[in-house]
Every structure is written in structure tokens, then in C-alpha cells.
Design an enzyme around this catalytic site. Sequence first.
Site, PDB file in Angstrom:
ATOM      1  N   GLU A   1     -15.740  17.357  -7.300  1.00  0.00           N
ATOM      2  CA  GLU A   1     -15.076  16.650  -8.398  1.00  0.00           C
ATOM      3  C   GLU A   1     -15.901  16.730  -9.667  1.00  0.00           C
ATOM      4  OE1 GLU A   1     -11.797  16.188  -8.412  1.00  0.00           O
ATOM      5  OE2 GLU A   1     -11.996  14.851  -6.690  1.00  0.00           O
TER       6      GLU A   1
ATOM      7  N   THR B   1     -16.660  19.280 -11.199  1.00  0.00           N
ATOM      8  CA  THR B   1     -17.496  20.483 -11.170  1.00  0.00           C
ATOM      9  C   THR B   1     -16.782  21.668 -11.805  1.00  0.00           C
ATOM     10  OG1 THR B   1     -16.696  20.806  -8.922  1.00  0.00           O
ATOM     11  CG2 THR B   1     -18.907  19.882  -9.153  1.00  0.00           C
ATOM     12  N   ASP B   2     -15.427  21.618 -11.888  1.00  0.00           N
ATOM     13  CA  ASP B   2     -14.710  22.836 -12.328  1.00  0.00           C
ATOM     14  C   ASP B   2     -15.054  23.222 -13.766  1.00  0.00           C
ATOM     15  OD1 ASP B   2     -13.092  20.798 -13.462  1.00  0.00           O
ATOM     16  OD2 ASP B   2     -11.195  21.672 -12.761  1.00  0.00           O
TER      17      ASP B   2
ATOM     18  N   GLU C   1      -2.337  23.404 -20.747  1.00  0.00           N
ATOM     19  CA  GLU C   1      -2.775  22.013 -20.604  1.00  0.00           C
ATOM     20  C   GLU C   1      -3.786  21.650 -21.707  1.00  0.00           C
ATOM     21  OE1 GLU C   1      -1.617  20.059 -18.163  1.00  0.00           O
ATOM     22  OE2 GLU C   1      -2.995  18.375 -18.307  1.00  0.00           O
TER      23      GLU C   1
ATOM     24  N   SER D   1       1.648  17.022 -13.198  1.00  0.00           N
ATOM     25  CA  SER D   1       1.907  17.772 -14.432  1.00  0.00           C
ATOM     26  C   SER D   1       1.566  19.250 -14.262  1.00  0.00           C
ATOM     27  CB  SER D   1       1.118  17.178 -15.602  1.00  0.00           C
ATOM     28  OG  SER D   1      -0.266  17.180 -15.313  1.00  0.00           O
TER      29      SER D   1
ATOM     30  N   ASP E   1      -6.829  22.422 -10.603  1.00  0.00           N
ATOM     31  CA  ASP E   1      -5.518  21.977 -10.136  1.00  0.00           C
ATOM     32  C   ASP E   1      -4.512  23.122 -10.109  1.00  0.00           C
ATOM     33  OD1 ASP E   1      -6.835  19.586 -10.197  1.00  0.00           O
ATOM     34  OD2 ASP E   1      -5.940  18.916 -12.065  1.00  0.00           O
TER      35      ASP E   1
ATOM     36  N   GLY F   1      -2.606  11.068  -9.767  1.00  0.00           N
ATOM     37  CA  GLY F   1      -3.801  11.915  -9.725  1.00  0.00           C
ATOM     38  C   GLY F   1      -3.657  13.073  -8.750  1.00  0.00           C
ATOM     39  N   LEU F   2      -2.414  13.455  -8.450  1.00  0.00           N
ATOM     40  CA  LEU F   2      -2.182  14.565  -7.520  1.00  0.00           C
ATOM     41  C   LEU F   2      -1.636  15.792  -8.258  1.00  0.00           C
ATOM     42  CD1 LEU F   2      -0.611  12.536  -4.548  1.00  0.00           C
ATOM     43  CD2 LEU F   2      -3.007  13.156  -4.905  1.00  0.00           C
ATOM     44  N   SER F   3      -1.858  15.820  -9.560  1.00  0.00           N
ATOM     45  CA  SER F   3      -1.517  16.978 -10.392  1.00  0.00           C
ATOM     46  C   SER F   3      -0.022  17.239 -10.505  1.00  0.00           C
ATOM     47  CB  SER F   3      -2.201  18.238  -9.865  1.00  0.00           C
ATOM     48  OG  SER F   3      -3.560  18.122 -10.038  1.00  0.00           O
TER      49      SER F   3
HETATM   50  C1  GLA Z   1      -8.591  16.573 -13.148  1.00  0.00           C
HETATM   51  C2  GLA Z   1      -8.632  17.898 -13.882  1.00  0.00           C
HETATM   52  C3  GLA Z   1      -9.391  18.946 -13.079  1.00  0.00           C
HETATM   53  C4  GLA Z   1     -10.747  18.427 -12.624  1.00  0.00           C
HETATM   54  C5  GLA Z   1     -10.619  17.047 -12.011  1.00  0.00           C
HETATM   55  C6  GLA Z   1     -11.966  16.448 -11.699  1.00  0.00           C
HETATM   56  O1  GLA Z   1      -7.829  16.684 -11.979  1.00  0.00           O
HETATM   57  O2  GLA Z   1      -7.326  18.359 -14.127  1.00  0.00           O
HETATM   58  O3  GLA Z   1      -9.525  20.113 -13.843  1.00  0.00           O
HETATM   59  O4  GLA Z   1     -11.665  18.431 -13.679  1.00  0.00           O
HETATM   60  O5  GLA Z   1      -9.914  16.152 -12.833  1.00  0.00           O
HETATM   61  O6  GLA Z   1     -12.585  17.163 -10.683  1.00  0.00           O
END
Ligand code: GLA
Length: 426
Positions: free
Chosen positions: A66, A68-69, A206, A174, A218, A170-172
Site C-alpha cells: 500500500e 508503494t505504487d 485519473e 472509478s 488499481d 475503496g475497491l476502485s
Molecule cells: C489508491 C490509488 C492507488 C494506490 C493506493 C494506495 O487506491 O488509486 O494508486 O496508491 O491508493 O496503495
Amino acid sequence: MTSRHSREPTATPAGGQDLVRTGPPEPVGAQDRARAARLAERFAEVYGHVPDGVWRAPGRVNLIGEHTDYNEGFVLPFAIDRSAMVAVRLRRDTGTGVGGRDVVELASTYAPDGSGLSRAGFPVAGPAPGSVPGWGAYPAGVVSVLTGLDDVTVPGFELLLDSTVPVGAGLSSSHAVEVATMVALDDLLGLGLDRPAMARMTQRAENEFVGAPTGIMDQSASLMGRTGSALFLDCRSLATELVPLPVAEHGLRVLVIDTKVAHSHADGGYAARRATCERAAAALGVDSLRDVPAETDLGALDEESARRVRHVLTENRRVLQCVQLLRKGDVAGVGDLLTASHASLRDDYEVSCPELDLAVDTALTAGALGARMTGGGFGGSAIALVPAAREEQVRDAVLRGFADVGPAAPDIFTVLPADGAGRVPE
Ligand code: GLA
């Protein structure tokens, strides 16, 4: 395990293992086909003709890795069995204006005002950031990026969206809409974009259009996930490896605990963390925190920055350890790493919140093997790795824990690693 569609190894992570790129996902199951058929029917009711096709893109859970991306590190997310679906038809008309070839018309079955359908639209030639409100900004961002490419002309189109990814959890949700739009247009326009390229472009949508300074995890999970696997992603090279995650086969469940606490990555906390990391990297004389050796003395940094950096360094290590355990088939063994990740996010990175901590603590006390917040934090969801026999016990304990502190109840459900985005066969 590597993908059946794997190509040449493209990178070697710190663990000394080769990463390989994944190929297109497998065909989807009967449930998704039935859902797509219903969406196509609805499309015909809304627009008066059948769509060219239906595409799906899943949400994601991040198992570990988390924040780290955007530091060019490692992540280990998986695509989940909840997805955004878009039915799309390219405009064949030649006129301009409403109904014409130069207009994108959008509709969604998600209408918070209860109207049954929410509508949006924009001229295909150049939607400007901020010009398309609400969820329409996600498809508009993708169009904006594609129209900026040399040799690509995007005609107007009609799109109907339906999603089973909970919004704001928080499950992406979007990113799933962006990826679904991207794979649909790639297919319909015959662009032939590969998956890492589509990940980079949806990230640009994004960052530049929606205005959220997020990383690339994501989109990558949504594009490159595979049933039964987590996606080990090197966020610098975008090289990937599918790592087996046979939770059900090991008598385990991944529980998602959606705290219902709203989060937004366009808000300040996420951007502030990212900026701190970039400043710290510069102060340490490297391009990104990926290049900071584990033994580096962080004493030159201020106390807060040092904690942020420590999280990123330890989290990258936890991802590699987790990958090693999963490669050996030790799914239950990753529990402690998940819990350690949460502690680091709570104490060093400070992106948790009381509700996420409560979800994690109560799940662990009730018998979860490991638990952590997943995604950007400041709200959203936690995950818990739970033996199937203890699932009810953990659910009950978490619900009781929340009931003790207030009226808001979390939503708790299981997820499984699912296939990445693609066209739903008829
Ligand atoms: C969100 C962002 C990701 C990542 C996470 C944290 O989901 O969209 O790119 O940075 O937070 O790990």
C-alpha cells in the site's frame, strides 16, 4: 506460476525472481454473460438500438503493498468478482450536435437520487477537465487521453454503465469504469493497445482529467488480474507475475469490511503523502523511494518524513515476502504480513482511521489470520483473511464492535480473485 500467455521476462525484483507480463484474460462465466445480456437489453430501451458489445472491468482488493505504487515499488492486488460493465455503441450518424457523430452520451444504472438512470454527455472532440461532472468524468477522462494520441480518432458513442463494485468503498469503482471504457474503445476502434499501455493511459485519465494523483496499481489489477491469482506488479517496469491465491481451496475467505467512511483521493491526505515521498526521495538523492537501500540511515530526514519512508521500505519487503509464501502455497502464512502492513500504515504512514482500526482489531480478536486496511485509506474498506469455519464469528464480532461505538454498520462480504477486464462474449 506464470501466465500461460507469458512473454520474455522483463524485470527481476529484489527477491531475485523473474516477473513476466500477463496476456489477455480468460473468458468470463455464465453469470457475467447473463448480466451483460440484461445490460444490452436495457441499452436498447435507453438508446433505441442494440449496443456493439458489452465489456467488463473488475474492482480490486489490494492484498498487500500500500502506497508503494507511486514510489515505483511493488504491489500485490487482485481483481475481484465485482465489476463495472459498459454496453457501448459507436455513433454512425454523420450529423453534429445532440444525436450526432461528435457527441458522447452516457447513462448509468447507478442513480443516487433514485431516478433509476443518471445521464451525462460531452462533445467527443475535447472534454476539458472539470467540464463533465460526477461519474461521467471517468469515461470522459479516457476519451480525453485517447483523442490526444497521434493517429487515433474517437467518434461519438453511446454508453450504458452498470456496476457491482460498491461506490466509495475503496475497491476502485472509478478505475473499473475507466478501464471498462478503455477496453471497449480499444476493441471497437481496433487500437491494439497492450495491457500495460492501457494501464498507463487510464492512470493519465485519473491524474490529468479526474484530478486524483493516484498510482498505477488499481488499473493494472483490473486489466491484468486472473481468477485464482494475485497480481505481483513491479510499478516501475509494469512487469507482472500471477501468483496463486487459492483462498477457497485452502479453506479460507477474504472478507471485505466496508466501513462506509467516505474517502476521496482528490482530497489532500493522499496527495500530501505522495508529495512527502517525492521530497524525501530528492533529499536522499534518488529518483524514487524504490531506490533507497533497506539499510539507509534516515536520520537526515525530519521525523515524519522518516516514518513515511520507513513504511514504504518495509512495505516493499512485505510484498516480496508475501509473494515468496504464496509461491510456496502458504496462503494462511501471509496473515501476519497483512497485520504488520496495517500497523505500518496506521503508525508510520498515518492513513488509517478509527473505523478501519476497529475493523482490523475486532477481526483479529475474533480469529482472523491477518487483517489490514486496503486501498488509499482515510476510510473505505479493510480486508481480513479468515478460516471459513470462523467466518460467521468474525462477521458477528465486527458488527458488534461497530454497534458498540455508534449507529453506522459496516457492509461485510467475501471476494474472490477474478479475471481482468475484457469483452463479455454473447
Ligand atoms: C489508491 C490509488 C492507488 C494506490 C493506493 C494506495 O487506491 O488509486 O494508486 O496508491 O491508493 O496503495
